[in-house]
Design a protein around this motif. Structure first.
Motif, PDB file in Angstrom:
ATOM      1  N   LEU A  32       0.827  -1.208   0.000  1.00 39.22           N
ATOM      2  CA  LEU A  32       0.000   0.000   0.000  1.00 39.22           C
ATOM      3  C   LEU A  32       0.861   1.258   0.000  1.00 39.22           C
ATOM      4  CD1 LEU A  32      -2.853  -0.937   2.508  1.00 39.22           C
ATOM      5  CD2 LEU A  32      -3.139  -0.315   0.124  1.00 39.22           C
ATOM      6  N   ASP A  33       2.008   1.203   0.783  1.00 41.24           N
ATOM      7  CA  ASP A  33       2.949   2.354   0.805  1.00 41.24           C
ATOM      8  C   ASP A  33       3.483   2.626  -0.586  1.00 41.24           C
ATOM      9  OD1 ASP A  33       2.621   2.943   3.387  1.00 41.24           O
ATOM     10  OD2 ASP A  33       4.400   1.863   4.120  1.00 41.24           O
ATOM     11  N   ASN A  34       3.891   1.524  -1.247  1.00 38.48           N
ATOM     12  CA  ASN A  34       4.429   1.654  -2.612  1.00 38.48           C
ATOM     13  C   ASN A  34       3.375   2.231  -3.554  1.00 38.48           C
ATOM     14  OD1 ASN A  34       6.897   0.725  -1.898  1.00 38.48           O
ATOM     15  ND2 ASN A  34       6.518  -1.405  -2.536  1.00 38.48           N
TER      16      ASN A  34
ATOM     17  N   SER B 202       1.574   6.542  -6.888  1.00 37.17           N
ATOM     18  CA  SER B 202       0.508   7.495  -7.173  1.00 37.17           C
ATOM     19  C   SER B 202       1.015   8.930  -7.081  1.00 37.17           C
ATOM     20  CB  SER B 202      -0.633   7.235  -6.186  1.00 37.17           C
ATOM     21  OG  SER B 202      -1.424   8.351  -6.052  1.00 37.17           O
ATOM     22  N   ASP B 203       1.906   9.183  -6.079  1.00 32.96           N
ATOM     23  CA  ASP B 203       2.506  10.524  -5.933  1.00 32.96           C
ATOM     24  C   ASP B 203       3.354  10.855  -7.151  1.00 32.96           C
ATOM     25  OD1 ASP B 203       1.269  10.849  -3.562  1.00 32.96           O
ATOM     26  OD2 ASP B 203       3.043  10.417  -2.312  1.00 32.96           O
ATOM     27  N   ASP B 204       4.184   9.859  -7.579  1.00 35.07           N
ATOM     28  CA  ASP B 204       5.055  10.082  -8.750  1.00 35.07           C
ATOM     29  C   ASP B 204       4.207  10.371  -9.985  1.00 35.07           C
ATOM     30  OD1 ASP B 204       7.157   9.716  -7.144  1.00 35.07           O
ATOM     31  OD2 ASP B 204       7.609   7.643  -7.786  1.00 35.07           O
TER      32      ASP B 204
ATOM     33  N   THR C   4       2.268  13.834 -14.240  1.00 35.70           N
ATOM     34  CA  THR C   4       1.138  14.434 -14.977  1.00 35.70           C
ATOM     35  C   THR C   4       1.106  15.936 -14.780  1.00 35.70           C
ATOM     36  OG1 THR C   4      -0.248  13.892 -13.081  1.00 35.70           O
ATOM     37  CG2 THR C   4      -0.413  12.438 -14.977  1.00 35.70           C
ATOM     38  N   GLY C   5       1.597  16.373 -13.610  1.00 41.25           N
ATOM     39  CA  GLY C   5       1.694  17.815 -13.356  1.00 41.25           C
ATOM     40  C   GLY C   5       2.724  18.450 -14.275  1.00 41.25           C
ATOM     41  N   SER C   6       3.875  17.742 -14.449  1.00 41.93           N
ATOM     42  CA  SER C   6       4.926  18.272 -15.333  1.00 41.93           C
ATOM     43  C   SER C   6       4.431  18.314 -16.764  1.00 41.93           C
ATOM     44  CB  SER C   6       6.171  17.387 -15.260  1.00 41.93           C
ATOM     45  OG  SER C   6       6.583  17.271 -13.941  1.00 41.93           O
ATOM     46  N   LEU C   7       3.648  17.311 -17.122  1.00 43.22           N
ATOM     47  CA  LEU C   7       3.150  17.248 -18.515  1.00 43.22           C
ATOM     48  C   LEU C   7       2.263  18.433 -18.850  1.00 43.22           C
ATOM     49  CD1 LEU C   7       2.399  13.463 -19.001  1.00 43.22           C
ATOM     50  CD2 LEU C   7       3.999  14.827 -20.298  1.00 43.22           C
ATOM     51  N   ARG C   8       1.694  19.005 -17.800  1.00 45.09           N
ATOM     52  CA  ARG C   8       0.811  20.147 -18.039  1.00 45.09           C
ATOM     53  C   ARG C   8       1.572  21.461 -18.165  1.00 45.09           C
ATOM     54  NH1 ARG C   8      -2.382  18.258 -13.703  1.00 45.09           N
ATOM     55  NH2 ARG C   8      -3.969  16.779 -14.431  1.00 45.09           N
ATOM     56  N   SER C   9       2.945  21.418 -17.977  1.00 43.13           N
ATOM     57  CA  SER C   9       3.725  22.672 -18.036  1.00 43.13           C
ATOM     58  C   SER C   9       3.872  23.159 -19.478  1.00 43.13           C
ATOM     59  CB  SER C   9       5.091  22.448 -17.406  1.00 43.13           C
ATOM     60  OG  SER C   9       5.829  21.560 -18.227  1.00 43.13           O
ATOM     61  N   LYS C  10       4.340  24.373 -19.642  1.00 42.99           N
ATOM     62  CA  LYS C  10       4.467  24.966 -20.989  1.00 42.99           C
ATOM     63  C   LYS C  10       5.541  24.266 -21.793  1.00 42.99           C
ATOM     64  CE  LYS C  10       4.169  29.419 -23.119  1.00 42.99           C
ATOM     65  NZ  LYS C  10       4.173  30.864 -22.921  1.00 42.99           N
ATOM     66  N   LYS C  11       6.648  23.919 -21.071  1.00 44.51           N
ATOM     67  CA  LYS C  11       7.762  23.238 -21.728  1.00 44.51           C
ATOM     68  C   LYS C  11       7.279  21.905 -22.313  1.00 44.51           C
ATOM     69  CE  LYS C  11      12.639  22.953 -20.626  1.00 44.51           C
ATOM     70  NZ  LYS C  11      13.636  22.932 -19.530  1.00 44.51           N
TER      71      LYS C  11
END
Lengths: 225, 258
Positions: free
Chosen positions: B200-202, B207-209, B214-221
Motif C-alpha cells: 500500500l505504501d508503494n 501514485s505521488d510520482d 502528470t503535473g509536469s506534462l501540463r507545463s508549458k515546456k
C-alpha cells in the motif's frame, strides 16, 4: 274535521302526552344510560377503543330506542286504559246506547283517541329522544370521559337531522297502532270483569307485537331514504 | 292551569327540543356570523353535506351544499363539474387568503371526510364573500388500489412463469453475497499484514510520482515538446521503406534497409 270532538281530543291528548311524560322521560333516561355504557363496554372489549360510542349510541337512540321505548310505554299505559274504558262501555251497553242515539261509536270514541295518540306519541317521541340524547351526553361526560363537545362531534358523524324527523314519523305510526288495537279489543270485549281484563291484556300484547313488527318495517323502509 | 295550556306547553317543549337538536347538529345556527365560499372540484373523495370545514385543524364551518354543474368552466377554461358551497366563521375568514389551498382530507377511526383550508399569506388579499375557488382534487385511492391489484397480478404471473429463473437468480445473489462477505473478511485480515502495508505504501508513492509526472506534462515546456514531437511525426509519416532506400542510394550509401 267538523266531526272531530276537539275538546274530547284535547282531553285525550292531555291524558296521553302530559300524563305519560314523566314515565317516558324517566324510563328513557335509564335506557340511555344502559345503551351508552353497554356500547362502551363492548367496543372496549372488541377494539379497545370507545371513541365512537357517543355516535353509535346517539344513532341507536334516534333510530330505535327513543321511539320504541316510548311506544311500548304508551301501549302499557294508554293502550290498556283505552281498551279497559271502551271494553267497559261495551259491557255496560253504553256503545249500544250511542248507536241508539244515532251516534257513530267509531267516530265518537275512536277518532279523538286516534288523533290524540298520534299527536301525543309524536310529541313524546321527540321529547324522549332529546332527553335520551342529553342523558347519554351526561353519562359519557361523567363516566366515559367524553365532554359534550366530543359527544356532539362524534354524534354528527353518524346522525343527521332527518333521523329525528324519521323518529317522529315512527312515533306517529306507533301512536296510531295503540288506540286502533285497544279500541278493536274494547269493542269486542266479552261481558264481565274477566272479559274486560282479557281485552286489556290482549290489547297490550297485540299492540306491543305490532309496534315491534312495524318498527322493523319502518326501519327497513327508512334505510332506503 | 287549563288543560289546553298544559298540552300547549308540552308541545312547545317538544318544539324547543327539536330546535335544540337542529342547533346541536349544526343545521340551525342563528347566532353564528359566517361567510360562504364556492369551492369547485372534479373529484370530491366522498365528502358530504354537513362535513366539517377546518382551518389549521380547527372546525370553522361546514359544507352547506353540493351541486353538480356539468357546464361550469373556470376563468382559465378548465372544466370543473362539482361545486361545494361552504360556510366559514367570521373569526377564521381573515386567515383564508387568495393563495390558500382547499384540500379534502380524512380523519378519525372511520375515515370522516373534511375540507381543510391551508392558511394563506398575509400579503395576499382576502376572498370576497361567495367567491368561486378551485380546490385541490384528492388522490383517487380507489384507482391506486385498482392499479396496485393489476400490478400485483402481473408480478404474480411473471413469478409463476419464470419460477425456475427467479429461484436461480435468488440463489446466485445469495452465493454472490456469501462470496463478497468472504472477500471482505479476507481483505480485513490482509490489511493487517506487513507485506500488504508495504504494498500500500508503494502504491501511494507510485501514485505521488504519477501525480508529479502528470503535473509536469501540463507545463508549458512539456506542451512545446509535445508540439515538436507532433511536427516530427507529421514529417516522418510519409516516409516509408522505398523512400528511405532511395534517399540512401542517392547519398551513395549501400545498405540493406527493411
Amino acid at each position: 274535521m267538523k266531526s272531530l270532538r276537539w275538546k274530547e281530543t284535547l282531553q285525550q291528548l292531555f291524558f296521553v302526552a302530559n300524563g305519560s311524560g314523566f314515565i317516558v322521560v324517566f324510563c328513557v333516561c335509564f335506557a340511555a344510560m344502559v345503551t351508552i355504557l353497554e356500547a362502551s363496554f363492548h367496543m372496549k372489549m372488541v377494539i379497545q377503543n370507545d371513541s365512537m360510542v357517543p355516535g353509535f349510541a346517539a344513532l341507536l337512540i334516534l333510530k330505535e330506542l327513543g321511539a320504541v321505548v316510548t311506544a311500548l310505554l304508551l301501549t302499557s299505559r294508554v293502550g290498556a286504559g283505552i281498551a279497559a274504558e271502551v271494553g267497559l262501555m261495551k259491557v255496560t251497553e253504553q256503545i249500544d246506547a250511542l248507536r241508539m242515539l244515532g251516534i257513530e261509536p267509531v267516530r265518537y270514541l275512536v277518532l279523538p283517541r286516534l288523533v290524540a295518540c298520534v299527536i301525543g306519541a309524536v310529541l313524546l317521541t321527540l321529547i324522549a329522544n332529546m332527553v335520551c340524547l342529553i342523558c347519554a351526553m351526561l353519562v359519557s361526560d361523567l363516566m366515559l370521559g367524553y365532554s359534550p363537545a366530543m359527544f356532539l362531534s362524534s354524534m354528527r358523524i353518524f346522525v343527521k337531522f332527518q333521523d329525528l324527523l324519521l323518529a317522529a314519523v315512527k312515533g306517529a305510526f306507533f301512536g296510531a297502532v295503540i288506540p286502533l288495537v285497544a279500541c278493536h279489543f274494547g269493542f269486542r270485549c266479552r261481558p264481565g270483569a274477566e272479559g274486560v281484563g282479557s281485552a286489556t291484556t290482549q290489547s297490550v300484547v297485540v299492540a306491543s307485537i305490532l309496534i315491534i313488527v312495524l318498527d322493523f318495517v319502518l326501519s327497513y323502509t327508512f334505510s332506503y331514504l | 292551569m287549563k288543560t289546553e295550556t298544559k298540552v300547549g306547553l308540552l308541545a312547545l317543549a317538544a318544539l324547543i327540543l327539536v330546535l335544540v337538536f337542529a342547533s346541536m347538529m349544526g343545521s340551525l345556527s342563528p347566532f353564528s356570523r359566517g361567510r360562504s365560499l364556492d369551492v369547485v372540484y372534479n373529484y370530491a373523495g366522498g365528502i358530504d353535506e354537513g362535513s366539517p370545514v377546518r382551518v389549521m385543524g380547527i372546525n370553522v364551518g361546514k359544507v352547506r351544499a353540493i351541486r353538480f354543474e356539468p357546464g361550469f368552466k373556470m376563468p382559465d377554461g378548465e372544466e370543473v363539474k362539482l361545486r361545494l358551497t361552504i360556510s366559514v366563521d367570521q373569526k377564521a375568514w381573515s386567515s383564508i387568503r387568495t393563495d390558500s389551498r382547499f384540500y379534502i382530507n380524512m380523519a378519525g377511526v372511520i375515515g370522516e371526510k373534511f375540507l381543510e383550508i391551508s392558511p394563506g399569506s398575509l400579503d395576499q388579499p382576502e376572498f370576497a364573500d361567495g367567491a368561486v375557488v378551485r380546490g385541490e382534487d384528492p388522490p383517487r385511492v380507489d384507482q391506486l388500489i385498482s392499479q396496485s391489484y393489476g400490478l400485483a397480478g402481473k408480478l404474480i404471473n411473471l413469478l409463476e412463469k419464470n419460477e425456475g429463473s427467479v429461484s436461480n437468480v435468488i440463489q446466485q445473489v445469495d452465493r454472490l453475497t456469501t462470496n463478497f462477505n468472504k472477500t471482505l473478511s479476507l481483505l480485513d485480515k490482509t490489511s493487517k499484514n506487513k507485506e500488504m502495508a508495504r504494498l500500500l505504501d508503494n502504491a501511494i508513492k507510485i501514485s505521488d510520482d504519477m501525480a508529479y509526472l502528470t503535473g509536469s506534462l501540463r507545463s508549458k515546456k512539456a506542451e512545446e515538446s509535445y508540439h515538436l514531437m507532433h511536427k516530427l511525426l507529421f514529417r516522418l509519416e510519409p516516409l516509408d521503406g522505398p523512400a528511405i532506400r532511395k534517399f540512401l542510394q542517392e547519398e551513395g550509401v549501400r545498405a540493406r534497409v527493411f
